[in-house]
Scaffold this motif. Structure first.
Motif, short mmCIF file in Angstrom:
data_model
loop_
_atom_site.label_atom_id
_atom_site.label_comp_id
_atom_site.label_asym_id
_atom_site.label_seq_id
_atom_site.Cartn_x
_atom_site.Cartn_y
_atom_site.Cartn_z
N SER A 1 -8.81 4.79 -9.69
CA SER A 1 -7.92 4.19 -10.69
C SER A 1 -7.60 2.75 -10.32
CB SER A 1 -6.63 4.98 -10.75
OG SER A 1 -5.96 4.77 -9.53
N ILE A 2 -6.86 2.11 -11.20
CA ILE A 2 -6.47 0.72 -10.95
C ILE A 2 -5.58 0.65 -9.71
CG2 ILE A 2 -4.49 0.79 -12.58
CD1 ILE A 2 -6.79 -2.19 -12.17
N LEU A 3 -4.71 1.68 -9.56
CA LEU A 3 -3.84 1.71 -8.37
C LEU A 3 -4.68 1.85 -7.11
CD1 LEU A 3 -0.83 3.96 -9.45
CD2 LEU A 3 -0.87 1.48 -9.15
N GLY A 4 -5.70 2.73 -7.19
CA GLY A 4 -6.60 2.94 -6.05
C GLY A 4 -7.34 1.66 -5.70
N PHE A 5 -7.74 0.93 -6.74
CA PHE A 5 -8.48 -0.32 -6.52
C PHE A 5 -7.61 -1.34 -5.78
CE2 PHE A 5 -9.28 -4.65 -7.99
CZ PHE A 5 -10.58 -4.82 -7.57
N ILE B 1 0.55 11.04 5.54
CA ILE B 1 1.85 10.83 4.88
C ILE B 1 1.76 11.17 3.37
CG2 ILE B 1 3.64 9.10 4.35
CD1 ILE B 1 2.76 7.80 7.11
N PRO B 2 0.80 10.57 2.62
CA PRO B 2 0.71 10.93 1.20
C PRO B 2 0.45 12.41 0.97
CG PRO B 2 -0.92 9.25 1.78
CD PRO B 2 -0.14 9.53 3.00
N CYS C 1 0.84 -1.21 0.00
CA CYS C 1 0.00 0.00 0.00
C CYS C 1 0.87 1.25 0.00
CB CYS C 1 -0.91 0.02 1.23
SG CYS C 1 -2.32 -1.06 1.07
N MET C 2 1.96 1.22 0.80
CA MET C 2 2.87 2.37 0.88
C MET C 2 3.52 2.62 -0.49
SD MET C 2 2.78 3.72 3.79
CE MET C 2 2.29 3.46 5.45
N LEU C 3 3.93 1.52 -1.13
CA LEU C 3 4.57 1.66 -2.45
C LEU C 3 3.59 2.28 -3.44
CD1 LEU C 3 6.61 -1.66 -2.82
CD2 LEU C 3 7.46 0.68 -2.53
N ILE C 4 2.33 1.82 -3.35
CA ILE C 4 1.33 2.37 -4.28
C ILE C 4 1.14 3.86 -4.01
CG2 ILE C 4 -1.14 2.29 -4.87
CD1 ILE C 4 -1.01 -0.74 -4.50
N ILE C 5 1.19 4.24 -2.74
CA ILE C 5 1.03 5.66 -2.42
C ILE C 5 2.14 6.48 -3.10
CG2 ILE C 5 1.28 7.33 -0.52
CD1 ILE C 5 -0.24 5.30 1.22
N VAL C 6 3.39 5.97 -3.00
CA VAL C 6 4.52 6.69 -3.62
C VAL C 6 4.30 6.76 -5.14
CG1 VAL C 6 7.01 6.65 -4.00
CG2 VAL C 6 6.08 6.06 -1.75
N LEU C 7 3.88 5.63 -5.71
CA LEU C 7 3.65 5.58 -7.16
C LEU C 7 2.57 6.58 -7.57
CD1 LEU C 7 4.88 3.77 -9.29
CD2 LEU C 7 2.90 2.26 -9.12
N GLN C 8 1.53 6.67 -6.74
CA GLN C 8 0.44 7.61 -7.06
C GLN C 8 0.93 9.06 -7.04
OE1 GLN C 8 -2.42 6.22 -4.16
NE2 GLN C 8 -3.80 5.52 -5.75
N TYR D 1 -5.26 7.50 -16.23
CA TYR D 1 -6.01 6.31 -15.80
C TYR D 1 -5.52 5.79 -14.44
CZ TYR D 1 -8.25 1.73 -16.06
OH TYR D 1 -9.00 0.62 -15.79
N MET D 2 -4.23 6.10 -14.17
CA MET D 2 -3.65 5.60 -12.92
C MET D 2 -3.81 6.59 -11.77
SD MET D 2 -0.32 3.40 -13.70
CE MET D 2 0.65 4.54 -14.61
N GLN D 3 -4.46 7.71 -12.05
CA GLN D 3 -4.55 8.77 -11.03
C GLN D 3 -5.85 8.65 -10.23
OE1 GLN D 3 -4.80 12.76 -12.55
NE2 GLN D 3 -3.43 13.55 -11.00
#
Ligand SMILES: Nc1ncnc2c1ncn2[C@@H]1O[C@H](COP(=O)(O)OP(=O)(O)OP(=O)(O)O)[C@@H](O)[C@H]1O
Length: 657
Positions: free
Chosen positions: A113-117, A180-181, A60-67, A107-109
């Motif tokens: 998005s898919i990342l959010g899902f 954090i995000p 989840c943390m990695l996804i936050i950074v990616l977002q 789409y990833m924002q």
């Protein structure tokens, strides 16, 4: 006793005063509070024992950074597309590659998005874990608190407070997953401005962000006050509703439906008034925030448009700037949302936190031993006890020895302290001075669990769970076989009655056992005690609700049950205890007489007076207590059913001797 400031039903009022009283901190939820509570509750949210959930958190943390990276790239890419389109317009060179990249990034924002899902899916298990551990913590804590706490509380308030426990989970989640995000977002957004735009824009954006945050925090103070008021009112409303429904019979007996309706309507109106104030302050904060941001956007828009018109800036820069500004609003909004929801969560959780901070007044000592009852001698050694500073002592200097296997009965006027002696022996409270020992072991030095295992109680009013008769019976011995249960119910003269119920042992007993008669409940309580088979038995008016016939059967069962085990009995009907080895007369917390029935009668004191009153009602009506002792010297012949029964019990004892 440790009950100072904790009398009556004042516990939550005390908690409220701490937050809102004259000495309260303004706006309570300070940053130190956030940090304090976060540190306190994080262990319950972090899944120490589950590697899979820990991996979920890391992902989840990695996804936050990616977002966050995606957030930076989206406006940047849009600017590039715009620049290419504006410079190459007319040449029909559409930048398909850049447009496709922009669309992919877009789409990833965001949370949809898919990342959010993926993040939502991974976090769900973590969230359930933390909710579970906090709920269990609250529930276990409340069950572990003393009788003093439970007697001073409305059950509905405790339940409602426990229900607000999810607010703590939400609070810790928000700190972890929003704060954090959000800081990453704001730092990146401002950093990007400083690097890519000129100094003017960077300074301008910092000013807008600072004003926005400052105004939000200032305005939210009032909102916090209103929210707290709302929570207080909604808990009170819930309390009235639950109490009225639980006390349904009392409401009916006193034709109090209209009165209850009025109380409830008043409570709803108070909650709604508080809600209105809260919503207004909430919308005001939103309005001010939006105004600050729109003014900021207006200035940057006008200035950038001017620069584009003068050829100082390209159109793409204008588009990127506006997109960044719009995107900056997102972390800023998030910040204020975060502020609002964490404040709301903390306010909801405040009561839960106060509840968790409440220490049980009776607890196991470190290294407490298991109680061993080889014989069952109970000794009260100079025991004194007061419920709290405001009340006079309920027990004074009680010294008494109950020999192994004996039956000791406590009699005396109402409020004399009989039940208090039982409560002290069961360690609902600890003695104020002196000590109580079972087979030489001070009950303060043994575990509460082992005490509970060895002491069985048949209470005056048997509390039943809204489940089947069988469930309620097996509550006394969870691993009992059906045959054991039947043997116990036969001994308690209730087996045949249960079989006649529509669903036999599967019959539901209703809320608090209301579908059973008082006598049936009492017999179930006796059956439970038989099943539990404790070393020490406490009978608190165990047969008070029975008719004479049933009482005879039960007395036989109780007699069997008390054989070879130390039994303490509280009785108002003296006829039921005349065969006791020792009768103790308790008056205003003092033992004023003790001895066998015959010895006490010859004493011609208080017990004699009570006995005379019960066997000779007309005599009692005509004479005072003192006159009874003075005038009546002759033994009185049995005149009522109690005495007939007493004679029966004596006969029974004689037969058994
Ligand atoms: N939780 C409590 N807090 C404060 N005082 C209490 C509490 N429970 C009982 N008391 C007081 O302690 C005294 C003794 O009460 P107790 O219940 O032991 O009397 P009792 O002899 O068992 O009465 P009864 O025969 O009516 O059951 C009474 O004055 C009562 O008001």
């Amino acid at each position: 006793m440790g009950r100072k400031g904790f009398v009556g039903s004042k516990y939550f009022d005390e908690a409220d005063k701490l937050k809102t009283g004259p000495g309260a901190k303004k706006g309570l939820t300070t940053w130190t509070d956030y940090v304090k509570y976060f540190v306190r509750f994080f262990p319950y949210v972090w899944p120490y024992d589950d590697r899979k959930l820990q991996l979920n958190i890391v992902l989840c943390m990695l996804i936050i950074v990616l977002q966050r990276v995606v957030n930076i790239l989206v406006p940047y890419q849009l600017g590039k597309v715009t620049d290419q389109l504006s410079t190459e317009s007319g040449k029909l060179a559409i930048p398909w590659g850049r447009i496709a990249l922009y669309l992919c990034l877009r789409y990833m924002q965001g949370s949809g998005s898919i990342l959010g899902f993926v993040q939502g899916r991974l976090w769900m298990a973590v969230s359930q874990y933390s909710y579970r551990s906090l709920s269990v913590l609250g529930f276990e804590h409340v069950l572990g608190l003393g009788l003093d706490f439970h007697l001073s509380q409305r059950s509905s308030e405790i339940i409602s407070t426990l229900d607000k426990g999810h607010a703590i989970t939400s609070f810790v989640e928000k700190i972890t997953f929003q704060l954090i995000p959000m800081f990453i977002d704001m730092t990146l957004a401002i950093g990007f401005f400083v690097v890519t735009m000129d100094r003017f824009y960077a300074t301008f954006v910092i000013c807008v962000a600072t004003t926005y945050v400052w105004a939000s925090t200032q305005l939210s103070r009032k909102r916090v006050e209103n929210k707290r008021n709302l929570v207080r009112n909604s808990i009170a409303e819930y309390g009235i509703k639950v109490d009225s429904i639980t006390a349904y019979e009392t409401v009916k007996y006193f034709s109090a439906k209209d009165y209850e309706m009025e109380r409830y309507i008043n409570a709803i109106e108070a909650t709604q008034a508080a809600e209105l104030k809260y919503q207004l302050s909430h919308h005001l904060v939103n309005l001010v925030q939006n105004s600050i941001f729109t003014v900021g956007l207006l200035f940057s828009c006008v200035f950038s448009a001017y620069q584009v018109s003068k050829g100082i800036q390209m159109v793409g820069t204008f588009v990127s700037l506006l997109t960044y500004m719009a995107q900056l609003q997102h972390p800023l909004d998030q910040f204020t949302n975060f502020l609002r929801s964490t404040q709301d969560n903390l306010i909801s959780a405040e009561r839960m936190i106060s509840l968790l901070e409440q220490k049980p007044t009776v607890a196991d000592k470190p290294g407490a031993n298991e109680l061993k009852v080889p014989r069952g001698v109970i000794s009260f050694n100079n025991v004194s006890f007061r419920y709290d500073e405001q009340h006079k002592p309920a027990i004074h200097n009680l010294t008494l020895k109950c020999p192994a296997g004996s039956t000791v009965a406590f009699v005396g006027e109402s409020g004399g302290g009989k039940s208090t002696i039982f409560r002290l022996l069961f360690r609902f409270y600890d003695v104020s001075s002196g000590s109580i020992a079972i087979d030489g072991q001070d009950i303060r030095d043994i575990t509460l669990k082992s005490l509970g295992k060895n002491v069985g109680v048949v209470p005056q009013e048997c509390a039943l769970f809204n489940d089947t008769v069988m469930f309620n019976l097996k509550y006394a011995k969870r691993d009992a076989t059906d045959e054991e249960v039947y043997a116990a119910t036969r001994a308690a003269s209730i087996h045949d009655k249960i079989l006649k119920f529509p669903d036999g042992y599967k019959t539901l007993v209703g809320e608090r056992g209301l579908r059973l008669s008082g006598g049936e409940k009492q017999r179930l309580a006796i059956a439970r005690a038989i099943l539990k088979n404790p070393a020490i038995l406490l009978l608190d008016e165990a047969t008070a609700m029975l008719d004479v016939d049933s009482e005879r059967h039960i007395q036989t069962a109780l007699h069997e049950l008390s054989r070879n085990r130390t039994t303490l009995v509280i009785a108002h009907r003296l006829s039921t205890i005349i065969s006791a080895d020792k009768i103790v007369v308790v008056h205003e917390g003092l033992v004023v007489e003790q001895g066998s029935h015959a010895e006490l009668l010859t004493l011609k004191g208080r017990y004699y007076g009570m006995w005379e009153k019960q066997v000779s009602p007309t005599f009692a009506e005509e004479t005072s207590d003192e006159e009874v002792q003075e005038k009546n010297r002759k033994p009185v012949k049995p005149k009522n059913k109690d005495l007939k029964q007493a004679v029966f019990i004596n006969d029974l004892d004689l037969q058994k001797m």
